[in-house]
Scaffold this motif. Structure first.
Motif, short mmCIF file in Angstrom:
data_model
loop_
_atom_site.label_atom_id
_atom_site.label_comp_id
_atom_site.label_asym_id
_atom_site.label_seq_id
_atom_site.Cartn_x
_atom_site.Cartn_y
_atom_site.Cartn_z
N GLU A 68 48.22 61.49 20.08
CA GLU A 68 47.74 62.39 21.14
C GLU A 68 46.46 63.12 20.76
O GLU A 68 45.88 63.82 21.57
CB GLU A 68 48.83 63.42 21.49
CG GLU A 68 49.06 64.55 20.49
CD GLU A 68 49.99 64.21 19.32
OE1 GLU A 68 49.95 63.05 18.86
OE2 GLU A 68 50.70 65.10 18.85
N ALA A 76 52.15 67.02 11.17
CA ALA A 76 52.95 66.34 12.21
C ALA A 76 53.70 65.13 11.65
O ALA A 76 53.43 64.65 10.55
CB ALA A 76 52.09 65.93 13.39
N GLY A 77 54.65 64.73 12.46
CA GLY A 77 55.41 63.53 12.12
C GLY A 77 56.54 63.75 11.14
O GLY A 77 57.09 62.78 10.60
N ASP A 82 60.39 62.71 15.79
CA ASP A 82 59.19 61.90 15.66
C ASP A 82 59.46 60.42 15.50
O ASP A 82 60.53 60.01 15.10
CB ASP A 82 58.38 62.37 14.46
CG ASP A 82 57.50 63.54 14.81
OD1 ASP A 82 57.78 64.63 14.29
OD2 ASP A 82 56.58 63.34 15.61
MG MG Z 1 53.87 63.64 16.65
#
Ligand code: MG
Ligand code: AMP
Length: 415
Positions: A193, A257-258, A263
Motif C-alpha cells: 500500500e 509492518a508485517g 499480515d
Molecule cells: Mg501490511
C-alpha cells in the motif's frame, strides 16, 4: 505476552559499544570518549588578570580607601596577548586588561571601579593613579593551573562529550579525539500500500511515513540512517532489499509492518529465511507486535521488526531501538529526563498493557501540567507530533485521575 522489560533486556544483550574511531573534535559532540583526556599543560597557562584594572603589589594598597587613597606611579600598560616590559615595583603599577599576563612583581589587580580612573569620566593616559580600596593579595588574579593542572586526567574514558567538554578539549589543543563509531541503521518499510514521498497517492495507497520518522529518530539518537525505501509484500522484493541493507554494512536493521497477526506471512517467512527472528507480543500499547532476531550477512546483524502503524512504529522505536543505538554509541544511561506534572483530565487504561500516552507538558503556576494530545489511536500520527512527553501508565493501572501528579518522560531538550 512478554513484558517491556523482558523484551528490552533480551534486545539489549545483542548490542555492544562499537569500535573507536578518531574524529575531528567537533564531530565528537554527544558521543562517548574511548580514551582518557590528559592535559599536557596548565589552564590557564600563566597568572593573568580577571579584570580590567591596575596590577599592583598588595602591600602597597592594603589600607587604601576613599578617605585615604594610595597614589601609584603608572609605568606601563599590558593588553591581553602581550607581556609587560618592566616589572611592577613598590609604589608603581601597570594598567592591565582582562586576560593579560600579570606583570612580574605584581600579585594583585585593582579594578578600574576602585581607582580614580573609574571614578572620573574620561580619565586616561595619566602618569599616576589613586587606588581607593584596599583589597587582599591575589584578588582579581587567575592563577596558572587553577582550572586544569598539567598531567591531570580531565575526562575519563566513557565521558559523554557535550559543549563544555568540547570547549575544554579545544583549550587543551585536542584537534582529534577517539569516540565510539556511530551505528549505521538500515530502515526498510514493507507493504504493497505504500508509495514514496513524491509519488501520487492513488486509491488504496498511503505515503511511507515510517521511513522518515524512523530515520529522524535514528539521527536524533546519534545513528546514521541508511534508507532502503519500500519493499513490496513479496518474497523476491523483500529478500533483495534485505540483502541490499546487509551489503550496506549496517549495525542494526529496522523494518516496519508485517509483524502483526493479520499480515501476509511473507515478512515473517523472509525474515526467518534470512536469519533467526522471533515474533513477540509485548505488553505495551501501542506497539504490541514486535519482531526481533539476527540476520545472517557477512556478520550477524540484529533486526528489529516494528509494527506498521505509524504511532506504534515510533513508540516501539523509542522503547527498543533508541536504547540499542545509544548502547552502540557507548552510552550507559538510556532514560529520558522526566518532569513531575499535574494531570489535566482523566486518563483511562483498559488494555492491561503498559500504555504510553502522548501528552503536552506546559509550565503553569511555577510547576508543570500535562494533558493528553487527544485521540491516542495507533494511526493518529499527529498525537506524537503535537506531544512533547510520554506519560507511562503501568499495565496494572486502569485510571489516572485528573489532579494527580504524574511523571512524564520529556522528548526534547527544551520545553
Ligand atoms: Mg501490511
Ligand atoms: P501492518 O503492520 O502491516 O499490519 O500495518 C499496520 C498499519 O500501518 C496499516 O494501516 C498500514 O497501512 C500502516 N503502515 C504500514 N507501513 C507503513 C509506513 N511505512 N508508513 C505509514 N503507514 C504504514
Amino acid at each position: 505476552m512478554i513484558s517491556v522489560e523482558e523484551a528490552l533486556a533480551h534486545v539489549l544483550t545483542h548490542f555492544h559499544p562499537l569500535e573507536p574511531e578518531r574524529v575531528p573534535l567537533l564531530d565528537s559532540l554527544d558521543r562517548v570518549l574511548t580514551e582518557d583526556i590528559v592535559s599536557d599543560m596548565n589552564v590557564p597557562p600563566f597568572n593573568n588578570s580577571a579584570m580590567d584594572g591596575y596590577a599592583v603589589i598588595a602591600a602597597d594598597i592594603m589600607h587604601a580607601s576613599d578617605e585615604n587613597p594610595v597614589t601609584l606611579r603608572v609605568i606601563g600598560e599590558v593588553a591581553a596577548g602581550y607581556i609587560a616590559i618592566s616589572p611592577v615595583e613598590r609604589g608603581s603599577t601597570i594598567r592591565i586588561m582582562t586576560g593579560a599576563p600579570l606583570p612580574l612583581g605584581a600579585d594583585t589587580v585593582v579594578r578600574f571601579e576602585d581607582t580614580s580612573e573609574g571614578r572620573e569620566s574620561g580619565a586616561t593616559g595619566r602618569k599616576c593613579v589613586e587606588i581607593m580600596k584596599g583589597i587582599r593579595r591575589g584578588d582579581n588574579v587567575r592563577m596558572a593551573g587553577e582550572d586544569i593542572r598539567v598531567d591531570e586526567v580531565v575526562f575519563v574514558k566513557g565521558t559523554v562529550v557535550r559543549e563544555g567538554e568540547i570547549g575544554v578539549m579545544a583549550s587543551l589543543g585536542k584537534k582529534y579525539v577517539s569516540v565510539h563509531r556511530r551505528p549505521r541503521v538500515a530502515i526498510l518499510a514493507t507493504g504493497d500500500e505504500l508509495v514514496e514521498i513524491d509519488e501520487p497517492v492513488t486509491p488504496g495507497k498511503i505515503r511511507n511515513s515510517n521511513g522518515y520518522s524512523n530515520a529522524a529518530a535514528v539521527l536524533k539518537a546519534g545513528g546514521v540512517p541508511v534508507q532502503l525505501g519500500i519493499a513490496r509484500d513479496n518474497i523476491g522484493d523483500l529478500t533483495a532489499k534485505i540483502h541490499e541493507g546487509l551489503d550496506a554494512d549496517v549495525d542494526l536493521f529496522i523494518t516496519s509492518a508485517g509483524v502483526s497477526v493479520g499480515d501476509y506471512d511473507i515478512v515473517k517467512d523472509v525474515l526467518n529465511a534470512e536469519g533467526e527472528v522471533r515474533f513477540w507480543q509485548v505488553r505495551m500499547k501501542p506497539g504490541k507486535p514486535l519482531a526481533f532476531g539476527v540476520l545472517r550477512g557477512k556478520k550477524q546483524v540484529p533486526l528489529l521488526g516494528l509494527p506498521g502503524n505509524p504511532v506504534s512504529a515510533m513508540i516501539s522505536f523509542d522503547v527498543f531501538a533508541r536504547p540499542a543505538i545509544l548502547k552502540m554509541l557507548g552510552r550507559t544511561e538510556f532514560a529520558r529526563p522526566t518532569v513531575r506534572a499535574v494531570l489535566q483530565g482523566d486518563v483511562k487504561n483498559n488494555s492491561q498493557r503498559r500504555n504510553i500516552i502522548r501528552v503536552v507538558v506546559e509550565k503553569r503556576d511555577g510547576g508543570f501540567i500535562a494533558r493528553s494530545t487527544g485521540a491516542q489511536g495507533s494511526g493518529i500520527l499527529t498525537s506524537i507530533a503535537r506531544a512533547n512527553g510520554f506519560l507511562i501508565v503501568p499495565e496494572d493501572v486502569s485510571l489516572v485521575r485528573a489532579g494527580e501528579t504524574v511523571e512524564v518522560q520529556m522528548l526534547h531538550s527544551e520545553l
